[in-house]
Design a protein around this motif. Structure first.
Motif, PDB file in Angstrom:
ATOM      1  N   GLU A 112       0.803  -1.222   0.000  1.00 17.02           N
ATOM      2  CA  GLU A 112       0.000   0.000   0.000  1.00 17.02           C
ATOM      3  C   GLU A 112       0.835   1.270   0.000  1.00 17.02           C
ATOM      4  OE1 GLU A 112      -0.150  -1.617   4.327  1.00 17.02           O
ATOM      5  OE2 GLU A 112      -0.146  -2.412   2.274  1.00 17.02           O
ATOM      6  N   HIS A 113       2.133   1.168   0.252  1.00 16.45           N
ATOM      7  CA  HIS A 113       2.988   2.352   0.240  1.00 16.45           C
ATOM      8  C   HIS A 113       3.224   2.880  -1.178  1.00 16.45           C
ATOM      9  CE1 HIS A 113       4.824   0.972   4.337  1.00 16.45           C
ATOM     10  NE2 HIS A 113       3.701   1.645   4.491  1.00 16.45           N
ATOM     11  N   ASP A 167      -0.685   1.943  -9.100  1.00 15.08           N
ATOM     12  CA  ASP A 167      -1.282   0.614  -8.967  1.00 15.08           C
ATOM     13  C   ASP A 167      -0.383  -0.462  -9.566  1.00 15.08           C
ATOM     14  OD1 ASP A 167      -3.479   1.678  -7.717  1.00 15.08           O
ATOM     15  OD2 ASP A 167      -4.683   1.808  -9.552  1.00 15.08           O
ATOM     16  N   ARG A 180       2.383  -1.299  -7.237  1.00 12.87           N
ATOM     17  CA  ARG A 180       1.868  -2.032  -6.081  1.00 12.87           C
ATOM     18  C   ARG A 180       1.691  -3.508  -6.425  1.00 12.87           C
ATOM     19  NH1 ARG A 180      -2.813   0.371  -5.631  1.00 12.87           N
ATOM     20  NH2 ARG A 180      -1.796   2.254  -4.841  1.00 12.87           N
ATOM     21  N   SER A 240       3.789  -6.679  -4.780  1.00 14.45           N
ATOM     22  CA  SER A 240       3.031  -7.757  -4.140  1.00 14.45           C
ATOM     23  C   SER A 240       3.394  -9.107  -4.739  1.00 14.45           C
ATOM     24  CB  SER A 240       1.526  -7.511  -4.292  1.00 14.45           C
ATOM     25  OG  SER A 240       1.134  -6.335  -3.621  1.00 14.45           O
ATOM     26  N   TRP A 288       3.828   8.149   1.089  1.00 12.82           N
ATOM     27  CA  TRP A 288       2.586   7.473   1.495  1.00 12.82           C
ATOM     28  C   TRP A 288       2.028   8.092   2.770  1.00 12.82           C
ATOM     29  CZ3 TRP A 288       2.093   4.732   6.127  1.00 12.82           C
ATOM     30  CH2 TRP A 288       0.868   4.087   6.305  1.00 12.82           C
ATOM     31  N   SER A 322      -1.579   9.632   3.385  1.00 12.33           N
ATOM     32  CA  SER A 322      -2.427   9.157   4.484  1.00 12.33           C
ATOM     33  C   SER A 322      -2.901  10.315   5.345  1.00 12.33           C
ATOM     34  CB  SER A 322      -1.655   8.148   5.343  1.00 12.33           C
ATOM     35  OG  SER A 322      -1.281   7.020   4.596  1.00 12.33           O
TER      36      SER A 322
END
Length: 479
Positions: free
Chosen positions: A39-40, A44, A47, A51, A110, A114
């Motif tokens: 999520e950092h 997309d 990410r 992952s 990030w 946030s």
């Protein structure tokens, strides 16, 4: 894009550089996995690639480009990850020298995103019905602080070499100084026995009413507030006494005046000078007092965040110690139902230990003892007398029991002595340290006795000038 038409903070070059390093070197993922989470990443596609690499590594498989491409294709996610052309583009990225630093830059971006999201949500909620305003404000503060706290979390995995370096440094400093490296309690014999106050630990001071629990806490608070190199701020949470009563005790201890004279204003000109001198001295200490009946852990955490900012702004110091007077008068956060008192105390005790670690400070926690000790012939307390829960004993790094035999005698027989019974101390020495006590000003007097803890002082004195920092440094070789 945000609702203001602005692009959220990000660093796509840093994201690409880290992914390129992971695809090219099997060791790169190990170096950044404790720093980065999927999520950092802002993009997309980045990410998804990160992952995939983590999933492959978790299965014990290589995470190079062919394997990552195959993994994404099998998951029908290759096109969403930019396809083969984007993967090839990543492979052409220049190598990154400071990989961990680049990963932390991604995390910083990030955190900014946030923070923006949290503030947007808080603003939207504030326009609606928020219920109790104070609870809403505290919740909002906690949500914002959680973003700030993320960067302060230390690594959980430590190399043996790093641990040994820290151990060597602290022991060498203690050996050179001839005293423990922890913050001083203001009682030299006690410091030698428990090693001083160290961050991330809970120190429990327990006793029956009238044994001097609050006097001990204010004495320790003064010692920490006056510490130097570096200076430290102190936060006292008084659940039992009003702040003014704590202030009167501090003045009595500093001036030596009788507490009754202070509270009733019965002071002659000389005593008045002593009083005003003490007031002026204490007023300069980096000390904050929270007066809050039924204090709960969430409220304490919120107060500590404000206290840390206040100490930094007004005194230029960091928070160095937290004192709580006392445990049994605290409340839970209101969200749980407990079948008995032990469950309630257990939750509060574990919450205080979490606070000690979160703020990286020692927490000095006062606690009541049950009446079992008064059934014994000598009246001396034991650790089993801790009132409320065995979790207090479990969570505490050190447990000190206060005993003043003169409390059980007629006033004419009082000998003005007290005992600090160290019933538990991880890495320290259990036993009894004797001190003096001046009842008229509720003040403990440090009177180092010839107990086994003083072997520390004798050994340190024998070293004296034999300590040679350069010679010791030769025994430490960094790998």
């Amino acid at each position: 894009m945000t609702e203001l038409g602005l692009v959220p903070p990000s660093d796509l070059d840093a994201e690409g550089a880290v992914l390129s390093a992971i695809l090219l070197s099997p060791e790169a993922l190990d170096r950044v996995e404790s720093i980065l989470k999927p999520e950092h990443f802002y993009a997309d596609c980045n990410r998804l690639i990160f992952s995939a690499a983590r999933s492959l590594a978790a299965q014990g498989r290589p995470c190079d480009m062919p394997m990552v491409v195959g993994f994404l294709r099998d998951a029908n996610a290759l096109q969403r990850a930019g396809g083969s052309p984007y993967m090839a583009e990543l492979m052409g990225q220049p190598s990154v020298v400071r990989l961990e630093e680049t990963a932390r830059r991604i995390v910083d971006k990030w955190r900014l995103r946030s923070l923006i999201r949290q503030c947007d949500e808080i603003r939207a909620e504030a326009y609606g019905g928020v219920g109790l305003v104070q609870e809403f404000v505290q919740d909002a503060e906690a949500r914002v602080y959680s973003v700030a706290q993320d960067a302060e979390r230390s690594e959980t995995l430590h190399r043996a070499n790093d641990v040994m370096r820290q151990c060597f440094t602290e022991t060498a400093e203690a050996r050179k100084a001839g005293k423990p490296t922890g913050l001083s309690t203001g009682f030299l014999s006690l410091d030698r026995r428990i090693g001083g106050l160290k961050p991330g630990r809970v120190y429990v001071g327990a006793g029956r009413p009238g044994m001097g629990k609050t006097s001990f806490l204010t004495h320790v608070a003064k010692s920490v507030a006056l510490s130097t190199a570096p200076a430290r701020g102190v936060f006292l949470a008084s659940v039992e006494m009003p702040a003014k009563q704590i202030g009167d005790r501090l003045i009595a201890q500093e001036s030596g005046l009788d507490t009754r004279f202070i509270e009733n204003g019965v002071l002659n000109p000389n005593q008045w000078r002593q009083y005003t001198d003490a007031v002026n001295v204490i007023g300069k200490w980096p000390l904050l007092i929270e007066e809050q009946g039924g204090l709960a852990i969430p409220r304490l955490r919120s107060s500590l965040r404000r206290a840390a900012r206040t100490l930094e702004r007004d005194h230029g110091t960091k928070l160095g110690m937290v004192g709580v007077d006392y445990l049994q008068l605290m409340t839970d956060d209101g969200g749980g139902k407990f079948s008995n008192e032990n469950d309630r105390i257990t939750k509060i005790s574990s919450g205080l230990l979490a606070i000690a670690k979160e703020f990286n400070v020692p927490v000095v926690l006062l606690s009541q003892l049950n009446r079992e000790c008064e059934k014994r012939q000598d009246k001396r307390p034991q650790m089993s007398d801790l009132r409320g829960s065995g979790s207090i004993e479990q969570d505490a790094h050190t447990v000190i029991l206060f005993f003043r035999g003169d409390v059980y005698r007629e006033p004419r027989d009082r000998d003005r002595t007290a005992e600090f019974i160290v019933a538990k101390c991880r890495g320290g020495q259990v036993g009894t340290t004797k001190v003096g006590y001046l009842d008229h000003c509720t003040k403990f007097i440090d009177e180092p006795d010839d107990d086994p803890a003083d072997e520390y002082a004798r050994a340190a004195a024998e070293l004296g000038e034999q300590f040679d920092e350069q010679m010791d440094a030769q025994h430490w070789t960094e790998n």
